[in-house]
Write a protein that holds these residues in place. Structure first.
Motif, PDB file in Angstrom:
ATOM      1  N   SER A  23       0.933  -1.031  -0.140  1.00 23.55           N
ATOM      2  CA  SER A  23       0.061   0.131  -0.071  1.00 23.55           C
ATOM      3  C   SER A  23       0.999   1.196   0.012  1.00 23.55           C
ATOM      4  O   SER A  23       1.806   1.292   0.664  1.00 23.55           O
ATOM      5  N   ASN A  51      -1.685  -0.993  -3.846  1.00 28.32           N
ATOM      6  CA  ASN A  51      -3.110  -0.543  -3.229  1.00 28.32           C
ATOM      7  C   ASN A  51      -2.552   1.049  -3.334  1.00 28.32           C
ATOM      8  O   ASN A  51      -1.817   1.117  -2.423  1.00 28.32           O
ATOM      9  N   HIS A  53      -3.126   5.182  -2.495  1.00 31.33           N
ATOM     10  CA  HIS A  53      -3.914   6.417  -2.149  1.00 31.33           C
ATOM     11  C   HIS A  53      -3.735   7.632  -2.781  1.00 31.33           C
ATOM     12  O   HIS A  53      -2.533   7.900  -2.840  1.00 31.33           O
ATOM     13  N   ASP A  87      -7.344   3.459  -2.339  1.00 28.64           N
ATOM     14  CA  ASP A  87      -7.673   3.732  -1.031  1.00 28.64           C
ATOM     15  C   ASP A  87      -8.143   5.262  -1.079  1.00 28.64           C
ATOM     16  O   ASP A  87      -7.155   5.992  -1.128  1.00 28.64           O
ATOM     17  N   ARG A 189      -9.537   3.648   4.345  1.00 22.76           N
ATOM     18  CA  ARG A 189      -9.479   3.142   5.852  1.00 22.76           C
ATOM     19  C   ARG A 189      -9.879   4.521   6.525  1.00 22.76           C
ATOM     20  O   ARG A 189      -9.234   5.474   6.423  1.00 22.76           O
TER      21      ARG A 189
END
Length: 193
Positions: A23, A51, A53, A87, A189
């Motif tokens: 991530s 993943n 963001h 994300d 999250r």
């Protein structure tokens, strides 16, 4: 701050541990530097999925969320099989009493829609809504979230309002990302979920 040698060393260690995904996040200001492209290529070479963001300090709750979408467009994320998920929020915090003031007018609209009027809501809750120094309705102060009192019903209503606001904004952000990258998953999250 992007050092390809350090990244390569770390990705080799991650691969050596038998992991298959990482991530990561990118700063909106760093998008044009192409660090993410290099990172994705290196991850692909190590058999790692990513993943991402798309925009540190950005979330669907922010008015400038479009910057995150600009990053995704810039990198043509729909072309990268290495990217398996996005994300939407990196441990989102909805902010302090002062920071939440940006949603006060929507809070008032929500109350009016659900209860018919401010007075009806205050009667139902058995407490007065907080007001700012000019007498305008504002969001509850932190202390009312942290301790029980006659404001508990108002706090429950405010939490429901924030759930509704978050749902709408996150759903729209998800729709926008899925329009760009329909094969990748979208998640978030949220520290205060």
């Amino acid at each position: 701050a992007y050092d390809p040698e350090v990244i390569e060393r770390d990705l080799s260690r991650i691969q050596g541990l038998g992991l298959n995904a990482v991530s990561t996040a990118i700063m909106a200001d760093d998008a044009k530097a192409q660090h993410l492209l290099d990172f994705l290529r290196r991850c692909d070479a190590h058999g790692l999925k990513v993943n991402l963001h798309p925009g540190v300090h950005l979330s669907p709750m922010d008015d400038d969320w479009s910057k995150a979408l600009d990053i995704l467009r810039h990198y043509r994320v729909w072309q990268h099989d290495t990217l398996f998920a996005f994300d939407l929020a990196w441990e989102l915090n909805l902010g302090t009493h002062v920071q939440r003031r940006r949603w006060d007018s929507q809070w008032v609209d929500w109350i009016s829609e659900r209860y018919g009027s401010i007075e009806a809501a205050e009667d139902d809750w058995g407490c007065q809504l907080p007001r700012d120094e000019t007498g305008m309705i504002t969001n509850p102060p932190a202390g009312q979230f942290e301790s029980d009192g006659p404001w508990r019903s108002m706090i429950a209503a405010y939490r429901r309002f924030m759930d509704t606001l978050s749902y709408r904004r996150f759903s729209e952000a998800r729709r926008q990302i899925r329009a760009l990258a329909p094969r990748q998953m979208v998640s978030f999250r949220m520290a205060e979920a």
